[in-house]
Design a protein around this motif. Structure first.
Motif, PDB file in Angstrom:
ATOM      1  N   PHE A 143       0.825  -1.209   0.000  1.00  0.00           N
ATOM      2  CA  PHE A 143       0.000   0.000   0.000  1.00  0.00           C
ATOM      3  C   PHE A 143       0.861   1.262   0.000  1.00  0.00           C
ATOM      4  O   PHE A 143       0.637   2.185  -0.781  1.00  0.00           O
ATOM      5  N   ARG A 144       1.869   1.287   0.888  1.00  0.00           N
ATOM      6  CA  ARG A 144       2.721   2.473   0.976  1.00  0.00           C
ATOM      7  C   ARG A 144       3.448   2.740  -0.336  1.00  0.00           C
ATOM      8  O   ARG A 144       3.552   3.888  -0.772  1.00  0.00           O
ATOM      9  N   GLU A 145       3.941   1.669  -0.971  1.00  0.00           N
ATOM     10  CA  GLU A 145       4.668   1.840  -2.223  1.00  0.00           C
ATOM     11  C   GLU A 145       3.742   2.306  -3.342  1.00  0.00           C
ATOM     12  O   GLU A 145       4.069   3.213  -4.108  1.00  0.00           O
ATOM     13  N   ARG A 146       2.564   1.689  -3.440  1.00  0.00           N
ATOM     14  CA  ARG A 146       1.609   2.081  -4.475  1.00  0.00           C
ATOM     15  C   ARG A 146       1.114   3.505  -4.255  1.00  0.00           C
ATOM     16  O   ARG A 146       0.937   4.279  -5.205  1.00  0.00           O
ATOM     17  N   TYR A 147       0.878   3.870  -2.997  1.00  0.00           N
ATOM     18  CA  TYR A 147       0.413   5.220  -2.682  1.00  0.00           C
ATOM     19  C   TYR A 147       1.485   6.242  -3.059  1.00  0.00           C
ATOM     20  O   TYR A 147       1.200   7.301  -3.634  1.00  0.00           O
ATOM     21  N   ARG A 148       2.756   5.906  -2.729  1.00  0.00           N
ATOM     22  CA  ARG A 148       3.856   6.810  -3.072  1.00  0.00           C
ATOM     23  C   ARG A 148       3.963   6.994  -4.578  1.00  0.00           C
ATOM     24  O   ARG A 148       4.123   8.111  -5.068  1.00  0.00           O
ATOM     25  N   GLN A 149       3.856   5.895  -5.320  1.00  0.00           N
ATOM     26  CA  GLN A 149       3.944   5.975  -6.771  1.00  0.00           C
ATOM     27  C   GLN A 149       2.791   6.789  -7.354  1.00  0.00           C
ATOM     28  O   GLN A 149       2.972   7.566  -8.288  1.00  0.00           O
ATOM     29  N   ALA A 150       1.592   6.598  -6.781  1.00  0.00           N
ATOM     30  CA  ALA A 150       0.410   7.279  -7.313  1.00  0.00           C
ATOM     31  C   ALA A 150       0.416   8.765  -7.026  1.00  0.00           C
ATOM     32  O   ALA A 150      -0.059   9.574  -7.834  1.00  0.00           O
ATOM     33  N   THR A 151       0.936   9.160  -5.873  1.00  0.00           N
ATOM     34  CA  THR A 151       0.813  10.561  -5.458  1.00  0.00           C
ATOM     35  C   THR A 151       2.100  11.365  -5.576  1.00  0.00           C
ATOM     36  O   THR A 151       2.055  12.594  -5.658  1.00  0.00           O
ATOM     37  N   ARG A 152       3.270  10.690  -5.595  1.00  0.00           N
ATOM     38  CA  ARG A 152       4.525  11.432  -5.537  1.00  0.00           C
ATOM     39  C   ARG A 152       5.372  11.325  -6.797  1.00  0.00           C
ATOM     40  O   ARG A 152       6.049  12.280  -7.165  1.00  0.00           O
ATOM     41  N   PHE A 153       5.376  10.154  -7.460  1.00  0.00           N
ATOM     42  CA  PHE A 153       6.261   9.978  -8.605  1.00  0.00           C
ATOM     43  C   PHE A 153       5.889  10.936  -9.735  1.00  0.00           C
ATOM     44  O   PHE A 153       4.737  11.025 -10.137  1.00  0.00           O
ATOM     45  N   GLY A 154       6.885  11.645 -10.247  1.00  0.00           N
ATOM     46  CA  GLY A 154       6.639  12.603 -11.319  1.00  0.00           C
ATOM     47  C   GLY A 154       6.011  13.895 -10.854  1.00  0.00           C
ATOM     48  O   GLY A 154       5.513  14.682 -11.672  1.00  0.00           O
ATOM     49  N   PHE A 155       6.046  14.146  -9.546  1.00  0.00           N
ATOM     50  CA  PHE A 155       5.385  15.326  -8.995  1.00  0.00           C
ATOM     51  C   PHE A 155       6.325  16.034  -8.034  1.00  0.00           C
ATOM     52  O   PHE A 155       7.276  15.439  -7.525  1.00  0.00           O
ATOM     53  N   ILE A 156       6.096  17.311  -7.797  1.00  0.00           N
ATOM     54  CA  ILE A 156       6.868  18.035  -6.787  1.00  0.00           C
ATOM     55  C   ILE A 156       6.134  17.887  -5.465  1.00  0.00           C
ATOM     56  O   ILE A 156       4.965  18.241  -5.357  1.00  0.00           O
ATOM     57  N   ASP A 157       6.818  17.327  -4.472  1.00  0.00           N
ATOM     58  CA  ASP A 157       6.124  17.017  -3.224  1.00  0.00           C
ATOM     59  C   ASP A 157       6.770  17.657  -2.011  1.00  0.00           C
ATOM     60  O   ASP A 157       6.571  17.218  -0.887  1.00  0.00           O
TER      61      ASP A 157
END
Length: 207
Positions: A143-157
């Motif tokens: 869950f943590r990995e998928r959530y990180r990929q969905a919300t953070r990858f390719g984005f400024i966080d």
């Protein structure tokens, strides 16, 4: 005169393609030497915002080490003048829309993984705390990995990410980063960039 705006990840992501060493300290030392020679030649300057310096220092237990002090002495540490900067309204709209989209995407993933966790324990006898954690652990990790990929990858966080982009825009500098989100949004904001292998090659010439 070239102005380079440097990100923290240059020194900790050995797979990024900078190719100036195999360990953080080696990369910092080589880049410091290259920066000195590059500046002495009058070819350019090196910038980074204070928040990125804070990130950089957080990776070291002893920040008083000489190689760290030498490196920082070669940088122009500058926060962007965000109050004086004008940014196209379309960019802000795109940023807000993407934040909303990623938030909903993250919620959907959370629901999927929670449902999986529930199916794992349904119908099983009461589990001890240890057994429960062992059963649920892989689901939580996924869950943590998928959530990180969905919300953070390719984005400024982080504000540090935004500082890098705004500073590069303010000084008309070249953004140097291994972060896909920083580079992607740097393009949206219209800042210059340089591939890491090209930047590394230039620095090697002055090493």
């Amino acid at each position: 005169m070239k102005k380079f705006v440097l990100d923290t990840n240059l020194f900790f992501n050995m797979e990024a393609g900078l190719d100036l060493g195999t360990k953080t300290e080696e990369v910092v030392r080589v880049l410091t030497s290259s920066m000195k020679a590059y500046k002495k030649d009058g070819a350019g300057e090196f910038y980074t915002p204070p928040r990125v310096v804070e990130e950089f220092l957080s990776f070291f237990e002893d920040t008083s080490q000489q190689f760290i002090r030498d490196f920082l002495s070669q940088l122009i540490i500058k926060a962007p003048h965000v109050n004086d900067m004008q940014v196209a309204g379309a960019v802000i709209y795109q940023l807000v829309d993407e934040i909303r989209t990623r938030s909903y995407r993250g919620i959907g993933i959370a629901e999927e993984e929670i449902n999986k966790a529930g199916k794992l324990v349904t119908g099983k006898p009461e589990l001890s705390k240890k057994d429960f954690e062992m059963t649920i652990g892989p689901v939580v990790k996924n869950f943590r990995e998928r959530y990180r990929q969905a919300t953070r990858f390719g984005f400024i966080d982080s504000l540090a990410d935004l500082d890098l982009i705004m500073l590069a825009k303010e000084v008309d500098g070249v953004l140097i980063s291994a972060d896909a989100g920083v580079i992607r949004w740097g393009r949206i904001f219209g800042v210059q960039e340089m591939p890491l292998d090209v930047f590394g090659g230039i620095m090697k010439e002055f090493a």
